[in-house]
Scaffold this motif. Structure first.
Motif, PDB file in Angstrom:
ATOM      1  N   ALA A 277       0.829  -1.213   0.000  1.00  0.00           N
ATOM      2  CA  ALA A 277       0.000   0.000   0.000  1.00  0.00           C
ATOM      3  C   ALA A 277       0.860   1.258   0.000  1.00  0.00           C
ATOM      4  O   ALA A 277       1.936   1.305   0.608  1.00  0.00           O
ATOM      5  N   ALA A 278       0.369   2.269  -0.694  1.00  0.00           N
ATOM      6  CA  ALA A 278       1.009   3.578  -0.638  1.00  0.00           C
ATOM      7  C   ALA A 278       0.876   4.148   0.773  1.00  0.00           C
ATOM      8  O   ALA A 278      -0.059   3.809   1.510  1.00  0.00           O
ATOM      9  N   THR A 279       1.806   5.007   1.157  1.00  0.00           N
ATOM     10  CA  THR A 279       1.728   5.691   2.447  1.00  0.00           C
ATOM     11  C   THR A 279       1.065   7.051   2.249  1.00  0.00           C
ATOM     12  O   THR A 279       1.429   7.803   1.334  1.00  0.00           O
ATOM     13  N   VAL A 280       0.084   7.336   3.074  1.00  0.00           N
ATOM     14  CA  VAL A 280      -0.635   8.613   2.998  1.00  0.00           C
ATOM     15  C   VAL A 280      -0.633   9.268   4.371  1.00  0.00           C
ATOM     16  O   VAL A 280      -0.371   8.616   5.386  1.00  0.00           O
ATOM     17  N   GLN A 281      -0.903  10.550   4.405  1.00  0.00           N
ATOM     18  CA  GLN A 281      -0.982  11.281   5.673  1.00  0.00           C
ATOM     19  C   GLN A 281      -2.441  11.566   6.002  1.00  0.00           C
ATOM     20  O   GLN A 281      -3.209  12.024   5.152  1.00  0.00           O
ATOM     21  N   ARG A 282      -2.821  11.282   7.252  1.00  0.00           N
ATOM     22  CA  ARG A 282      -4.173  11.539   7.707  1.00  0.00           C
ATOM     23  C   ARG A 282      -4.128  12.312   9.022  1.00  0.00           C
ATOM     24  O   ARG A 282      -3.193  12.196   9.813  1.00  0.00           O
ATOM     25  N   GLU A 283      -5.199  13.072   9.257  1.00  0.00           N
ATOM     26  CA  GLU A 283      -5.281  13.948  10.427  1.00  0.00           C
ATOM     27  C   GLU A 283      -6.029  13.260  11.564  1.00  0.00           C
ATOM     28  O   GLU A 283      -7.007  12.535  11.337  1.00  0.00           O
ATOM     29  N   PHE A 284      -5.556  13.493  12.791  1.00  0.00           N
ATOM     30  CA  PHE A 284      -6.181  12.930  13.989  1.00  0.00           C
ATOM     31  C   PHE A 284      -6.297  14.020  15.056  1.00  0.00           C
ATOM     32  O   PHE A 284      -5.601  15.029  15.031  1.00  0.00           O
ATOM     33  N   ILE A 285      -7.187  13.763  16.018  1.00  0.00           N
ATOM     34  CA  ILE A 285      -7.383  14.681  17.140  1.00  0.00           C
ATOM     35  C   ILE A 285      -6.646  14.140  18.361  1.00  0.00           C
ATOM     36  O   ILE A 285      -6.782  12.961  18.707  1.00  0.00           O
ATOM     37  N   THR A 286      -5.850  14.990  18.997  1.00  0.00           N
ATOM     38  CA  THR A 286      -5.170  14.634  20.245  1.00  0.00           C
ATOM     39  C   THR A 286      -5.462  15.702  21.286  1.00  0.00           C
ATOM     40  O   THR A 286      -6.054  16.741  20.981  1.00  0.00           O
ATOM     41  N   ALA A 287      -5.014  15.458  22.499  1.00  0.00           N
ATOM     42  CA  ALA A 287      -5.212  16.437  23.579  1.00  0.00           C
ATOM     43  C   ALA A 287      -4.498  17.751  23.264  1.00  0.00           C
ATOM     44  O   ALA A 287      -4.878  18.817  23.768  1.00  0.00           O
ATOM     45  N   GLN A 288      -3.456  17.676  22.440  1.00  0.00           N
ATOM     46  CA  GLN A 288      -2.688  18.876  22.086  1.00  0.00           C
ATOM     47  C   GLN A 288      -3.212  19.565  20.827  1.00  0.00           C
ATOM     48  O   GLN A 288      -2.694  20.592  20.414  1.00  0.00           O
ATOM     49  N   GLY A 289      -4.240  18.992  20.213  1.00  0.00           N
ATOM     50  CA  GLY A 289      -4.777  19.551  18.976  1.00  0.00           C
ATOM     51  C   GLY A 289      -4.713  18.540  17.846  1.00  0.00           C
ATOM     52  O   GLY A 289      -4.530  17.341  18.070  1.00  0.00           O
ATOM     53  N   ARG A 290      -4.843  18.999  16.638  1.00  0.00           N
ATOM     54  CA  ARG A 290      -4.837  18.102  15.478  1.00  0.00           C
ATOM     55  C   ARG A 290      -3.408  17.836  15.015  1.00  0.00           C
ATOM     56  O   ARG A 290      -2.584  18.757  14.952  1.00  0.00           O
ATOM     57  N   VAL A 291      -3.144  16.573  14.694  1.00  0.00           N
ATOM     58  CA  VAL A 291      -1.830  16.168  14.208  1.00  0.00           C
ATOM     59  C   VAL A 291      -2.011  15.279  12.979  1.00  0.00           C
ATOM     60  O   VAL A 291      -3.087  14.727  12.756  1.00  0.00           O
ATOM     61  N   THR A 292      -0.959  15.144  12.173  1.00  0.00           N
ATOM     62  CA  THR A 292      -0.989  14.236  11.030  1.00  0.00           C
ATOM     63  C   THR A 292      -0.058  13.064  11.290  1.00  0.00           C
ATOM     64  O   THR A 292       0.918  13.171  12.044  1.00  0.00           O
ATOM     65  N   ARG A 293      -0.362  11.955  10.637  1.00  0.00           N
ATOM     66  CA  ARG A 293       0.413  10.731  10.826  1.00  0.00           C
ATOM     67  C   ARG A 293       0.412   9.943   9.521  1.00  0.00           C
ATOM     68  O   ARG A 293      -0.585   9.926   8.790  1.00  0.00           O
ATOM     69  N   ASP A 294       1.519   9.297   9.235  1.00  0.00           N
ATOM     70  CA  ASP A 294       1.599   8.422   8.067  1.00  0.00           C
ATOM     71  C   ASP A 294       0.843   7.125   8.342  1.00  0.00           C
ATOM     72  O   ASP A 294       1.056   6.478   9.380  1.00  0.00           O
ATOM     73  N   VAL A 295      -0.026   6.734   7.407  1.00  0.00           N
ATOM     74  CA  VAL A 295      -0.793   5.483   7.534  1.00  0.00           C
ATOM     75  C   VAL A 295      -0.839   4.805   6.168  1.00  0.00           C
ATOM     76  O   VAL A 295      -0.577   5.432   5.136  1.00  0.00           O
ATOM     77  N   PRO A 296      -1.197   3.515   6.110  1.00  0.00           N
ATOM     78  CA  PRO A 296      -1.315   2.840   4.812  1.00  0.00           C
ATOM     79  C   PRO A 296      -2.536   3.327   4.034  1.00  0.00           C
ATOM     80  O   PRO A 296      -3.614   3.506   4.598  1.00  0.00           O
ATOM     81  N   GLY A 297      -2.333   3.534   2.736  1.00  0.00           N
ATOM     82  CA  GLY A 297      -3.436   3.903   1.863  1.00  0.00           C
ATOM     83  C   GLY A 297      -3.860   2.725   0.993  1.00  0.00           C
ATOM     84  O   GLY A 297      -3.912   1.586   1.460  1.00  0.00           O
ATOM     85  N   SER A 298      -4.116   2.981  -0.271  1.00  0.00           N
ATOM     86  CA  SER A 298      -4.585   1.954  -1.189  1.00  0.00           C
ATOM     87  C   SER A 298      -3.425   1.310  -1.945  1.00  0.00           C
ATOM     88  O   SER A 298      -2.284   1.758  -1.851  1.00  0.00           O
ATOM     89  N   PHE A 299      -3.731   0.271  -2.735  1.00  0.00           N
ATOM     90  CA  PHE A 299      -2.667  -0.398  -3.485  1.00  0.00           C
ATOM     91  C   PHE A 299      -3.188  -0.950  -4.807  1.00  0.00           C
ATOM     92  O   PHE A 299      -4.397  -0.942  -5.073  1.00  0.00           O
ATOM     93  N   TYR A 300      -2.261  -1.431  -5.632  1.00  0.00           N
ATOM     94  CA  TYR A 300      -2.547  -1.960  -6.970  1.00  0.00           C
ATOM     95  C   TYR A 300      -2.217  -3.440  -6.968  1.00  0.00           C
ATOM     96  O   TYR A 300      -1.163  -3.850  -6.493  1.00  0.00           O
ATOM     97  N   GLU A 301      -3.127  -4.242  -7.532  1.00  0.00           N
ATOM     98  CA  GLU A 301      -3.000  -5.696  -7.467  1.00  0.00           C
ATOM     99  C   GLU A 301      -2.965  -6.298  -8.875  1.00  0.00           C
ATOM    100  O   GLU A 301      -3.400  -5.668  -9.846  1.00  0.00           O
ATOM    101  N   PHE A 302      -2.446  -7.529  -8.957  1.00  0.00           N
ATOM    102  CA  PHE A 302      -2.402  -8.280 -10.209  1.00  0.00           C
ATOM    103  C   PHE A 302      -3.028  -9.656  -9.988  1.00  0.00           C
ATOM    104  O   PHE A 302      -2.882 -10.244  -8.919  1.00  0.00           O
ATOM    105  N   ILE A 303      -3.693 -10.168 -11.024  1.00  0.00           N
ATOM    106  CA  ILE A 303      -4.328 -11.479 -10.910  1.00  0.00           C
ATOM    107  C   ILE A 303      -4.240 -12.202 -12.247  1.00  0.00           C
ATOM    108  O   ILE A 303      -4.295 -11.574 -13.315  1.00  0.00           O
TER     109      ILE A 303
END
Length: 342
Positions: A277-303
């Motif tokens: 999966a590609a790595t994407v950045q997403r926003e989250f809420i914490t006690a200190q405010g909003r932060v971003t974090r790298d998380v897995p995104g989507s991917f390309y498959e073969f069959i």
């Protein structure tokens, strides 16, 4: 212009419409000149092409592959299936689980082809195949996660995350889908209005949520953690190739993030692998405010799908048919492509 061109032009830039037609094989029967009435198959194909294009834009390895292995080699992608993940749980204004999608897929001509229990993941997969063009229009593999099989804190976190979900379909969209179910067609103007609304279904419908809830979900289910950040976006899109092992070997030699092994179905007829999966950045809420974090995104498959052998001489279908089934073991292995990496 064809109906496909007109439909795609209402939701993609002109250059994207041109490129997706060049990159993807489309059955000639789905490329008829516009007549004013759009069939369910044409609308289904347009939706699939737009979703495929969106997926590739989110997956850099997929873009590289399209450029070097498709465009440069003057061949076309055969879009086999797209996959999405859902949760069978109260989800705000959105119908729970796969019901949010069966209300779209069935009017478009898709029907349940098979059910695949995924006990290790505490999910159920279901494949929807197009009744008019089963081999030519990409299937949908819809997975439902079952929170009731997880801990009480996990269930509470799922409730909090999904509670803000909106329903992208309004009364007019529902009426159009009912008309499509009844008639199998829609006037072009209605189809042009409906397609962008259908595309919105394949997105994240809930808002930003707490980092603590993400950590709680991730500790028990990488799949639910993925749904929390990505929602109902295409998890992956799959290219049907003649020799998936050769494709994997080439991608590995090029240094692309291909899976270590090819998954083989119990029948031996279905072989699958994928880019991580590609790595994407997403926003989250914490006690200190909003932060971003790298998380897995989507991917390309073969069959690669082998042909079915007729069961007996009196089999009513004697022409070669691809094995369009899926395999629970393969699916479980492919799901690992979106596991969070340190």
């Amino acid at each position: 212009m064809t109906h496909l061109q007109k439909l795609l032009a209402c939701c993609l830039p002109a250059e994207a419409v041109k490129s997706i037609h060049e990159q993807m094989y489309v059955h000639p029967s789905l490329q008829q000149a516009a007549s004013g009435t759009v069939t369910r198959a044409e609308l289904a194909q347009a939706l699939n092409m737009a979703l495929f294009h969106g997926l590739v834009q989110r997956v850099p390895a997929g873009q590289d592959y399209i450029a070097s292995d498709v465009v440069a080699q003057k061949r076309q992608v055969v879009f086999d299936h797209g996959a999405l993940r859902t949760v069978r749980w109260p989800s705000g204004a959105l119908p729970a689980g796969e019901a949010a999608f069966t209300r779209v897929l069935r009017p478009l001509g898709f029907e349940l082809q098979g059910t695949y229990p995924l006990p290790r993941l505490k999910m159920t997969g279901r494949a929807y195949c197009h009744r008019d063009f089963p081999e030519e229009i990409a299937q949908f593999f819809v997975s439902e996660l079952h929170p009731e099989q997880f801990s009480a804190p996990f269930q509470s976190a799922v409730t909090r995350v999904l509670s803000t979900s909106r329903d992208p379909l309004g009364p007019q969209d529902v009426a159009d889908l009912e008309q499509l179910t009844r008639d199998g067609t829609l006037p072009l103007a209605q189809a042009l209005r409906l397609l962008p609304q259908l595309l919105q279904c394949f997105d994240r419908q809930h808002g930003v949520f707490a980092m603590d809830d993400y950590e709680l979900l991730l500790a028990e289910s990488a799949e639910m953690a993925w749904i929390a950040t990505e929602g109902n976006a295409f998890n992956h899109a799959t290219d049907r190739v003649a020799d998936v092992d050769a494709v994997a070997e080439r991608q590995r030699a090029l240094g692309r993030p291909i899976k270590d092994k090819v998954e083989v179905s119990a029948s031996g007829r279905v072989r699958q692998t994928a880019f991580r999966a590609a790595t994407v950045q997403r926003e989250f809420i914490t006690a200190q405010g909003r932060v971003t974090r790298d998380v897995p995104g989507s991917f390309y498959e073969f069959i690669t799908r082998a042909e079915l052998t007729p069961m007996a001489a009196n089999d009513p279908v004697q022409t070669p048919r691809l094995d369009l089934a899926f395999d629970a073991g393969n699916a479980t292995g492919i799901f690992g492509m979106t596991a969070a990496r340190a």
